[in-house]
Design an enzyme around this catalytic site. Structure first.
Site, short mmCIF file in Angstrom:
data_model
loop_
_atom_site.label_atom_id
_atom_site.label_comp_id
_atom_site.label_asym_id
_atom_site.label_seq_id
_atom_site.Cartn_x
_atom_site.Cartn_y
_atom_site.Cartn_z
CE1 TYR A 162 -3.18 3.59 -4.78
CE2 TYR A 162 -1.49 3.62 -6.49
CZ TYR A 162 -2.54 4.23 -5.84
OH TYR A 162 -2.96 5.48 -6.24
CE LYS A 166 -6.16 3.93 -6.63
NZ LYS A 166 -7.44 4.63 -6.32
#
Length: 293
Positions: A162, A166
């Site tokens: 993640y 991001k």
């Protein structure tokens, strides 16, 4: 009275629930025509119904934003139903949290696909549309708002997939801002903190104190900035990442060149220990990774 996004055509991905749904409703409240996108058709239909019940206009899309043809069809849906596209809000995503030594290949691939490719593919097709419009003499006051995360800016233990995705979105944002400016398009990103299905375990206990009445972790707190960034008023703002939490808005400081030492010739490996120590002494300490001891 004209509202901030009156008659602007807005696509919001991942808008069936959580922050995306809050964005869709907030844009509609400001007069926008909204394409509500999510792969789950039930929540999409509910969001469209809610917008229409409040007097707004919306259309559903269940395209997979990380699929090349699906992303193209999403852009085409806005143009076909509302005649144009003015704003793209990339929001879709999910998590598969694991420590790196336990992270499976499919968990890495799935998260990077939905977050990073799921931002790139709609952005690419929307950008091509706006380029064609500009070349035809119909330049739009177009806006893109991407969704990064504090995990992407600072890192987060147990979220290597993640965090990497991001961080990629933050990098993609500044590149897109530079490339699309010639077509009248601004590109910014937000790094929100709010209670959603992805963060419900983290923020489960963070509700509003009864005496305040303000729920700092409510998804609806994030949307006002996104709506403003999607309006014509935000024309001078591009290539920025804003952190949003409760009533707090801040501008994230990007990577930048720091202290340097130039020998004017090739270094020997044995020379570099004191050089690096001196550089680190002159540089500010990095912000701690979320979840690090």
């Amino acid at each position: 009275m004209s509202r901030l996004c009156q008659d602007r055509v807005v696509v919001v991905t991942g808008a069936g629930r959580g922050i995306g749904r809050a964005h869709a409703l907030a844009f509609a409240a400001e007069g926008a025509l909204v394409v509500v996108n999510d792969v789950d058709d039930g929540p999409v239909a509910e969001a469209v119904t809610e917008i229409e019940a409040l007097g707004g206009k919306a259309v559903a899309s269940t395209d997979d934003v990380a699929d090349w043809a699906g992303a193209e069809n999403l852009v085409n849906t806005a143009v076909a139903h509302f005649g144009r596209l003015d704003v793209l809000v990339n929001n879709a995503g999910f998590v598969r949290d694991r420590m790196l030594v336990n992270l499976a290949e499919d968990e890495w691939d799935a998260v990077v696909r939905v977050h990073l490719k799921g931002h790139f593919a709609p952005l690419r097709h929307a950008g091509a549309y706006w380029r064609a419009e500009a070349k035809a003499g119909r330049a739009r006051a177009a806006r893109v708002i991407n969704t990064s995360s504090g995990a992407g800016l600072l890192g987060s233990v147990g979220q290597g997939n993640y965090s990497a995705a991001k961080a990629g979105i933050a990098g993609l944002t500044v590149v897109a801002a530079a490339e699309l400016a010639r077509y009248g398009v601004t590109v910014n990103a937000i790094a929100p903190s709010a209670r959603t299905r992805m963060t419900e375990d983290v923020f489960a206990g963070m509700m509003a104190p009864p005496e305040s009445g303000f729920d700092a972790m409510a998804p609806e707190n994030v949307s006002p900035l996104v709506v403003w960034l999607g309006s014509a008023e935000s024309a001078a703002v591009t290539g920025r990442v804003f952190e949003v939490e409760g009533g707090k808005v801040s501008v994230a400081q990007p990577w930048r060149h720091g202290p340097a030492t130039d020998k004017g010739a090739r270094w020997e490996p044995a020379e570099l220990g004191p050089v690096v120590a001196e550089l680190l002494e002159r540089a500010p300490a990095p912000e701690p990774v979320y979840g690090a001891n």
